[in-house]
Each structure stands twice: as structure tokens, then as C-alpha cells.
Design an enzyme around this catalytic site. Sequence first.
Site, mmCIF file in Angstrom:
data_model
loop_
_atom_site.group_PDB
_atom_site.id
_atom_site.type_symbol
_atom_site.label_atom_id
_atom_site.label_comp_id
_atom_site.label_asym_id
_atom_site.label_seq_id
_atom_site.Cartn_x
_atom_site.Cartn_y
_atom_site.Cartn_z
ATOM 1 N N ASP A 14 0.966 -1.204 -0.039
ATOM 2 C CA ASP A 14 -0.044 -0.029 0.097
ATOM 3 C C ASP A 14 0.910 1.140 -0.094
ATOM 4 O O ASP A 14 1.446 1.606 0.983
ATOM 5 C CB ASP A 14 -0.934 -0.006 1.181
ATOM 6 C CG ASP A 14 -1.809 1.207 1.236
ATOM 7 O OD1 ASP A 14 -2.227 1.578 0.217
ATOM 8 O OD2 ASP A 14 -2.050 1.527 2.497
ATOM 9 N N GLU A 69 -1.105 -1.567 -4.883
ATOM 10 C CA GLU A 69 -2.564 -0.708 -5.121
ATOM 11 C C GLU A 69 -2.313 0.452 -6.256
ATOM 12 O O GLU A 69 -1.325 1.136 -6.065
ATOM 13 C CB GLU A 69 -3.053 -0.293 -3.794
ATOM 14 C CG GLU A 69 -4.358 0.482 -3.841
ATOM 15 C CD GLU A 69 -5.082 0.864 -2.731
ATOM 16 O OE1 GLU A 69 -6.041 0.168 -2.254
ATOM 17 O OE2 GLU A 69 -4.587 1.645 -1.869
ATOM 18 N N ASP A 82 -2.246 0.789 7.507
ATOM 19 C CA ASP A 82 -1.464 0.479 6.034
ATOM 20 C C ASP A 82 -1.002 -0.929 6.170
ATOM 21 O O ASP A 82 -0.994 -1.326 4.857
ATOM 22 C CB ASP A 82 -0.229 1.502 6.164
ATOM 23 C CG ASP A 82 -0.803 3.027 6.280
ATOM 24 O OD1 ASP A 82 -1.457 3.456 5.353
ATOM 25 O OD2 ASP A 82 -0.589 3.604 7.366
#
Length: 162
Positions: free
Chosen positions: A8, A67, A140
Amino acid sequence: MPIIFGVDPGIATTGYGIIDEKEGKISSLAHGCISTKPGDQSRRLAILHQELQELLYTFQPSCIAVEQLYFSKNTTTALIVSEARGVILLTAALLSIPVFEYTPKQVKLAVTGSGSADKYQMQNMVARILQLDSVPKPDDAADGLAIALCHIQMHRGKMNND
């Protein structure tokens, strides 16, 4: 399926989750965050590269799931996060590790069954799927695990369609 490294991206905090699947059982190998302190942007990106590279050497993943960038309002933040994504993609390329990219909606759909799931639902499903005692912290890190889980789900779907 080999080891999957989910990421992420962020400049202050890059979350990661490392999972493995053996004989149909998915397990978490590690999760956490790479953090940088405010200051010189090039130094922060160098720290991200160095720490990511160390993790990749340690865990030897077969691929990285990251992502895709999504933003709706703050273009300054999006530009900074895109620099972090660039470092992640470059580090993977330098180590010849394939990268797969997923949208936030794809991650939510793969992990919870709903593309509009909220953060709470996502985190709880990550903990449930990986049979963790609690929701991974910080957020996260949970997102990094979710992205890795998304890759497994997408790969399973592709294998079933082949």
C-alpha cells in the site's frame, strides 16, 4: 502459490503484507510499515527503496501486488504518492520481480465480496481470512495484506478461467 508481497504505497507510511499459500491454506508471514520522517523528498524515497529492497531480499517473493493510485481531490498528495509508487515499481524491476496492480475497488471486492466495503470490514476480513488473533495494525499494514490477498483471489479466478 509462492510468496506474495502486497504493498500500500505512501511517502510517510508504506504498508506491506507478506503472505504465502500452501496446500490451499493462506498464511501471513509478516506485515508492517516502512515509515519516513518529513524532510528531503529524495532522502525519503531513498529510505523507501532501501527498506523495501531489504524486505524483498529477506522474503524472496514471487511477485509484488501494489495498489493503483486513486485520488479525487488532493493532487499534491497524489503526486507525492506516485513518486513512492515509482520507487516501488523500480525496486521490483531492479530485482526482476513481477508487479501486479489492483484498484482499491478490486481489493475490496476480492477480500470482502463488496467493492464498496469500508475500512473496518476490510480489516476484519483480512484478520479472518488469515486467522489472525486481531486486526493487523497499523491500517497501512492491513491494507498491504489485503492487496496481497486480492492477488491470490485474482490469480485463482484466472486459473479457474484458463
